[in-house]
Design a protein around this motif. Structure first.
Motif, PDB file in Angstrom:
ATOM      1  N   LEU A   1      -4.593  25.347  52.128  1.00 50.24           N
ATOM      2  CA  LEU A   1      -3.181  25.638  52.430  1.00 50.24           C
ATOM      3  C   LEU A   1      -2.472  26.075  53.602  1.00 50.24           C
ATOM      4  O   LEU A   1      -1.483  25.283  54.230  1.00 50.24           O
ATOM      5  N   GLU A   2      -3.225  26.760  54.175  1.00 52.55           N
ATOM      6  CA  GLU A   2      -2.760  27.370  55.599  1.00 52.55           C
ATOM      7  C   GLU A   2      -2.872  26.290  56.530  1.00 52.55           C
ATOM      8  O   GLU A   2      -1.771  26.309  57.176  1.00 52.55           O
ATOM      9  N   SER A   3      -3.816  25.345  56.482  1.00 52.13           N
ATOM     10  CA  SER A   3      -3.786  24.141  57.478  1.00 52.13           C
ATOM     11  C   SER A   3      -2.608  23.217  57.169  1.00 52.13           C
ATOM     12  O   SER A   3      -1.859  23.054  58.148  1.00 52.13           O
ATOM     13  N   TYR A   4      -2.268  23.150  55.779  1.00 52.75           N
ATOM     14  CA  TYR A   4      -1.247  22.264  55.529  1.00 52.75           C
ATOM     15  C   TYR A   4       0.209  22.936  55.980  1.00 52.75           C
ATOM     16  O   TYR A   4       0.998  22.141  56.530  1.00 52.75           O
ATOM     17  N   LEU A   5       0.287  24.069  55.919  1.00 51.76           N
ATOM     18  CA  LEU A   5       1.560  24.896  56.105  1.00 51.76           C
ATOM     19  C   LEU A   5       1.827  24.704  57.636  1.00 51.76           C
ATOM     20  O   LEU A   5       3.041  24.744  57.958  1.00 51.76           O
ATOM     21  N   GLU A   6       0.756  24.723  58.225  1.00 56.50           N
ATOM     22  CA  GLU A   6       0.934  24.621  59.815  1.00 56.50           C
ATOM     23  C   GLU A   6       1.684  23.273  60.268  1.00 56.50           C
ATOM     24  O   GLU A   6       2.419  23.390  61.360  1.00 56.50           O
TER      25      GLU A   6
ATOM     26  N   LEU B   1      11.803  29.889  51.116  1.00 57.39           N
ATOM     27  CA  LEU B   1      11.386  28.955  50.266  1.00 57.39           C
ATOM     28  C   LEU B   1       9.986  29.411  49.696  1.00 57.39           C
ATOM     29  O   LEU B   1       8.996  29.885  50.486  1.00 57.39           O
ATOM     30  N   VAL B   2       9.958  29.675  48.316  1.00 58.27           N
ATOM     31  CA  VAL B   2       8.979  30.321  47.887  1.00 58.27           C
ATOM     32  C   VAL B   2       8.104  29.532  46.686  1.00 58.27           C
ATOM     33  O   VAL B   2       8.979  28.867  45.889  1.00 58.27           O
TER      34      VAL B   2
ATOM     35  N   LEU C   1       8.573  29.846  54.527  1.00 59.72           N
ATOM     36  CA  LEU C   1       7.958  29.330  53.302  1.00 59.72           C
ATOM     37  C   LEU C   1       6.719  30.111  53.047  1.00 59.72           C
ATOM     38  O   LEU C   1       5.798  30.339  53.636  1.00 59.72           O
ATOM     39  N   PHE C   2       6.814  30.870  51.635  1.00 57.20           N
ATOM     40  CA  PHE C   2       5.745  31.498  51.323  1.00 57.20           C
ATOM     41  C   PHE C   2       4.983  30.955  50.172  1.00 57.20           C
ATOM     42  O   PHE C   2       5.936  30.357  49.061  1.00 57.20           O
ATOM     43  N   VAL C   3       3.947  30.617  50.013  1.00 58.51           N
ATOM     44  CA  VAL C   3       3.163  30.458  49.012  1.00 58.51           C
ATOM     45  C   VAL C   3       2.333  31.542  48.498  1.00 58.51           C
ATOM     46  O   VAL C   3       1.707  32.476  48.999  1.00 58.51           O
TER      47      VAL C   3
ATOM     48  N   THR D   1       8.215  30.050  59.787  1.00 59.75           N
ATOM     49  CA  THR D   1       7.333  31.224  59.187  1.00 59.75           C
ATOM     50  C   THR D   1       6.833  30.625  58.001  1.00 59.75           C
ATOM     51  O   THR D   1       7.540  30.183  57.121  1.00 59.75           O
ATOM     52  N   THR D   2       5.246  30.522  57.924  1.00 58.21           N
ATOM     53  CA  THR D   2       4.700  30.059  56.691  1.00 58.21           C
ATOM     54  C   THR D   2       3.419  31.135  56.438  1.00 58.21           C
ATOM     55  O   THR D   2       3.043  31.657  57.252  1.00 58.21           O
ATOM     56  N   SER D   3       3.207  31.289  55.153  1.00 58.60           N
ATOM     57  CA  SER D   3       1.869  31.858  54.843  1.00 58.60           C
ATOM     58  C   SER D   3       1.696  31.514  53.331  1.00 58.60           C
ATOM     59  O   SER D   3       2.495  31.222  52.374  1.00 58.60           O
ATOM     60  N   ALA D   4       0.252  31.938  52.925  1.00 57.16           N
ATOM     61  CA  ALA D   4       0.143  31.635  51.843  1.00 57.16           C
ATOM     62  C   ALA D   4      -1.256  32.682  51.536  1.00 57.16           C
ATOM     63  O   ALA D   4      -2.168  33.166  52.103  1.00 57.16           O
ATOM     64  N   ARG D   5      -1.117  33.350  50.186  1.00 59.22           N
ATOM     65  CA  ARG D   5      -2.306  34.271  50.055  1.00 59.22           C
ATOM     66  C   ARG D   5      -2.092  34.441  48.111  1.00 59.22           C
ATOM     67  O   ARG D   5      -1.086  34.193  47.747  1.00 59.22           O
ATOM     68  N   VAL D   6      -3.093  35.381  47.647  1.00 54.58           N
ATOM     69  CA  VAL D   6      -3.081  35.666  46.492  1.00 54.58           C
ATOM     70  C   VAL D   6      -2.649  37.147  46.043  1.00 54.58           C
ATOM     71  O   VAL D   6      -3.125  38.084  46.826  1.00 54.58           O
TER      72      VAL D   6
END
Length: 452
Positions: free
Chosen positions: A190-195, A80-81, A167-169, A201-206
């Protein structure tokens, strides 16, 4: 596995002419592309994989985040992206299967179906983009909740499915434009929410502008099947235009003396030129140019009623882009930045494709044809048009196509140096029924570490 190295300077604090990472290296394994010639592929479509998401980061990315599956597990699972662009956050759902013997995973748009296009696109968009939540990080995270709920409705709640799902943001220029403190606060939220989500697997970055450009190049060449043949088969350049930034990436005849990236794909290495310009996406640039000439006749703007002067709009844009070309930088592109001579065909993404579709250019982005269509559109009388068709008054995008046409024509000709009558640029919305963007290259980066 795909690796990349970049500079860690803060892109948002440098002059526009200096906002590009220095040379780096990206490595991946590419397999099973098709071999139909470029234009035939665009006409007939192609069944290769396509997909993904957006993000942004001034520092070098770490290793792929997707955990390696158990040995021998080749089952399909979901990725999921969330493409967090400057204007919206868009969820796309994909299915992928781990590769074998150094091959990339097989990735298809969900719901998976053998042989092609998917009429039921599992995609959802929310507005505004994450960059609009500066000072409100908790609200930024909350804005993604409808996307996560939509994903769970589509893929179901089976634990064995969710634990394998990722899920990747990924955020682009809208987040790059923020102050570092605001950017980091949003990412932390975002990272706190994704947890709290049920995905394995989840991650968020720019992602940086250079990453965005190179990922777009990988996408179009992988989808068109140009990577299988290495240096013996011409590659296609990528042009990307979003709301806040624009990128140009291509393989020049010689390794560029500046803004170079070496991309290794299997046994083949490609020496690319890639340049990203933050602030030159159509939305950011339109606000900066701020000319009433760039709007339909009579359209209300902060600078007075629109005058629909296409040539005047182009002049205003050209003035903003102009900058002396230093002797040691020649040949030059925007803001006097070095750019080697253009080489090969190009595929134009995002706003380019939307404009080609809107102005019925048959997927060909010929600047002179777009200029003719844009000038005719800009000259329309907005007040009379609304009187005849009241429904258009509520369309937030329609009035902006006057500026978009002038912006694109000026970027391509005065900026990047394409001839006005060039026939080297294609701008399709889809290839084989699948929306095309830079995100496939980013997906390969995230999942390549799972191949065993």
């Amino acid at each position: 596995m795909l690796r990349t190295t970049h500079s860690t300077h803060d892109e948002t604090r440098l002059p526009l002419a200096e906002r590009l990472e220095p040379a780096g290296t990206i490595t991946a394994v590419i397999c099973n592309p098709r071999t139909t010639p470029f234009r035939a592929r665009l006409a007939a479509g192609c069944s290769a994989v396509l997909v993904l998401f957006s993000l942004s980061c001034a520092s070098a990315p770490g290793p792929p985040t997707e955990p390696a599956p158990d040995s021998g597990d080749r089952s399909w699972r979901y990725a999921l992206v969330i493409d967090a662009s400057s204007s919206a956050s868009t969820l796309q759902i994909f299915e992928w299967r781990p590769g074998v013997a150094g091959r990339l995973p097989r990735v298809v748009a969900a719901p998976r179906a053998e042989g092609g296009a998917h009429e039921d696109s599992w995609e959802k968009r929310v507005k505004p983009g994450l960059g609009d939540y500066a000072g409100r990080p908790a609200q930024a995270a909350a804005s993604l909740e409808p996307l996560v709920e939509f994903a769970l409705e589509k893929i179901g709640a089976e634990p064995s499915t969710l634990t394998k799902a990722a899920l990747f943001v990924r955020a682009t220029a809208g987040m790059r434009l923020l102050e570092p403190t605001d950017r980091e606060a949003i990412l932390a939220s975002l990272e706190s929410y994704l947890e709290t989500t049920p995905f394995g697997t989840t991650s968020a970055r720019v992602i940086s502008g250079a990453e965005e450009g190179v990922y777009g190049w990988i996408t179009v060449n992988y989808v068109l099947g140009h990577l299988e043949h290495g240096g013996s088969f011409p590659t296609v350049g990528a042009l990307d235009l979003g709301g806040a930034s624009t990128q140009i990436t291509f393989q020049p005849l010689d390794f560029p003396k500046q803004h170079g990236q070496t991309v290794s794909l299997g046994r083949n290495a490609y020496h690319l030129y890639t340049k990203s310009y933050i602030g030159l996406g159509q939305d950011q640039a339109r606000e900066t140019v701020g000319s009433s000439a760039c709007f339909l006749v009579g359209y209300p703007t902060a600078h007075g009623p629109g005058t629909g002067d296409f040539d005047g709009c182009r002049l205003a844009i050209r003035t903003r882009l102009a900058e002396a070309c230093p002797e040691d930088e020649r040949p030059c592109s925007l803001f006097g930045a070095y750019q080697p001579p253009l080489y090969g065909d190009f595929l134009a993404l995002s706003v380019y494709a939307y404009a080609a579709d809107f102005f019925s250019l048959d997927e060909r982005m010929r600047p002179e044809a777009l200029a003719d269509a844009g000038a005719a559109f800009c000259a329309r009388d907005w007040v009379s048009w609304v009187a005849d068709e009241p429904g258009i008054a509520g369309d937030p995008y329609l009035p902006n196509y006057c500026y978009a046409a002038a912006h694109i024509v000026t970027l391509l000709t005065d900026g990047f140096g394409f001839p006005a009558d060039t026939d080297r640029i294609s701008a399709p919305l889809r290839v084989q029924g699948t929306p095309i963007g830079w995100t496939l290259g980013a997906l390969l980066y995230e999942l390549a570490g799972s191949a065993d």
